[in-house]
Design an enzyme around this catalytic site. Structure first.
Site, PDB file in Angstrom:
ATOM      1  N   SER A 127      -6.805   9.511   1.424  1.00  8.81           N
ATOM      2  CA  SER A 127      -6.115   9.407   2.710  1.00  8.81           C
ATOM      3  C   SER A 127      -5.332  10.663   3.058  1.00  8.81           C
ATOM      4  O   SER A 127      -5.233  11.035   4.230  1.00  8.81           O
ATOM      5  CB  SER A 127      -5.183   8.189   2.707  1.00  8.81           C
ATOM      6  OG  SER A 127      -4.247   8.290   1.652  1.00  8.81           O
TER       7      SER A 127
ATOM      8  N   HIS B  33       0.363  10.953   2.993  1.00 12.73           N
ATOM      9  CA  HIS B  33      -0.114  11.098   4.368  1.00 12.73           C
ATOM     10  C   HIS B  33       0.582  12.265   5.059  1.00 12.73           C
ATOM     11  O   HIS B  33      -0.057  13.091   5.712  1.00 12.73           O
ATOM     12  CB  HIS B  33       0.160   9.815   5.163  1.00 12.73           C
ATOM     13  CG  HIS B  33      -0.565   8.616   4.640  1.00 12.73           C
ATOM     14  ND1 HIS B  33      -0.323   7.337   5.101  1.00 12.73           N
ATOM     15  CD2 HIS B  33      -1.520   8.499   3.687  1.00 12.73           C
ATOM     16  CE1 HIS B  33      -1.102   6.485   4.459  1.00 12.73           C
ATOM     17  NE2 HIS B  33      -1.830   7.162   3.602  1.00 12.73           N
TER      18      HIS B  33
END
Length: 340
Positions: A195, A247
């Protein structure tokens, strides 16, 4: 700076729910998607063939198969009954009990053994390679599926426009930046997944829109849509068990890399072809593009160097930023961040 490419177009829709991505089929070069998140650029006929992104998908799937083979839930009779495993008909590829891993995947101990990101092993045991290996591991088949769908819908488009070298660099360096920031702030849990690298691709899309602003159509709509997508996914990152520091680290790294690697000349090659023979062709990069390129290179080198030094010196990022913990989890009546 990149070479003088022809002006190309990418029309796409990128939506991600945690890592989810929804995409429409490509229409003709001047079409616009009937979606709230339209990403439109001017077009050209020439595109690279995408092969790196499919290979990365195959590699991630292959690694997951190997992880499940090593995990061998059905053989954990000393800790649990074999019947507690999910999908026991798969034999040693069966999943851990859902109460331990609701994503249909291996145990945390198996992930840790095979290269998951853990502060103790990275810093105390000097296993810095985990900053990269964790990008190729996934917590379960659901985690793998949504990440790979996101990679296909985001990455193939970028690779077709900019080639495998630049997209590959953004993917790997964004994943590394995500791992470094995650390790600085997250000492209590292991972290796996692509991610951070995927957020890097989103960040690169944003900076590419900014630095190539003059060749876009529907500029404001494209910028607003992309910012909303990023904001929604970062907001989802405050849920428990989601590593929002990864992230954010990937997003920042990819955003800076986009200014460095995805800068386009502001005029196409057709204008060069129409010039009289022997006419010198002036560089068609704008001064602001050079400025953004230089600033981004400096910030990338300094940022990654400082963060890496802090990490391997054993410093805790939370000591330097007391409020940063709210970027990854906010306690509510339904969950306590201190328990995750």
């Amino acid at each position: 700076m990149p070479g003088d490419d022809d002006i190309e177009s990418r029309e796409g829709t990128v939506k991600r729910n945690s890592y989810n991505n929804d995409d429409d089929n490509n229409n003709n070069r001047s079409s616009v998607y009937a979606s709230s998140s339209t990403y439109v650029i001017v077009d050209t006929d020439s595109q690279w063939t995408s092969w790196l992104v499919p290979m990365v998908v195959v590699a991630n799937v292959s690694v997951f198969v190997v992880v499940m083979y090593v995990n061998n839930c059905s053989d954990h009779r000393h800790t649990r009954l074999a019947g507690n495993c999910v999908a026991t008909f798969l034999g040693r590829f069966s999943f851990e009990p859902l109460r331990e891993n609701p994503l249909f995947g291996p145990s945390s101990s198996t992930l840790n053994k095979l290269g998951a990101l853990e502060w103790t092993k990275v810093v105390i045991n000097h296993q810095g390679w985990r900053l990269i290996t964790c990008i190729w591991l996934h917590a379960g088949i659901i985690h793998l599926l949504v990440n790979m769908l996101s990679l296909v819908f985001i990455g193939i488009r970028l690779e077709q426009q900019f080639g495998f070298v630049r997209v590959g660099i953004i993917y790997l360096l964004s994943g590394f930046g995500a791992s470094v920031l995650s390790s600085l702030f997250n000492r209590n849990n292991i972290s796996v997944g692509a991610s951070g690298a995927l957020f890097g691709l989103l960040g690169a899309m944003l900076s590419e829109l900014i630095t190539n602003w003059s060749i876009y159509t529907n500029k404001a709509a494209a910028l607003f849509s992309l910012l909303i997508i990023i904001a929604i996914n970062l907001a989802i990152g405050i849920l428990p068990h989601v590593d929002n520091f990864a992230h954010i680290g990937g997003l920042i790294t990819g955003f800076l890399l986009g200014f460095v690697l995805l800068c386009r000349p502001q005029f196409g090659s057709l204008e060069r072809e129409n010039l009289p023979a022997g006419t010198p062709f002036k560089s068609n990069y704008k001064p602001y593009q050079y400025a953004l390129w230089l600033v981004s290179v400096v910030l990338l080198v300094v940022g990654l160097t400082v963060a890496s030094v802090m990490l391997f010196r054993g410093e805790n990022g939370n000591d330097h930023c007391r409020w940063c913990r709210y970027l990854t989890c906010v306690s509510t009546s339904r969950w306590d961040c201190n328990e995750n």
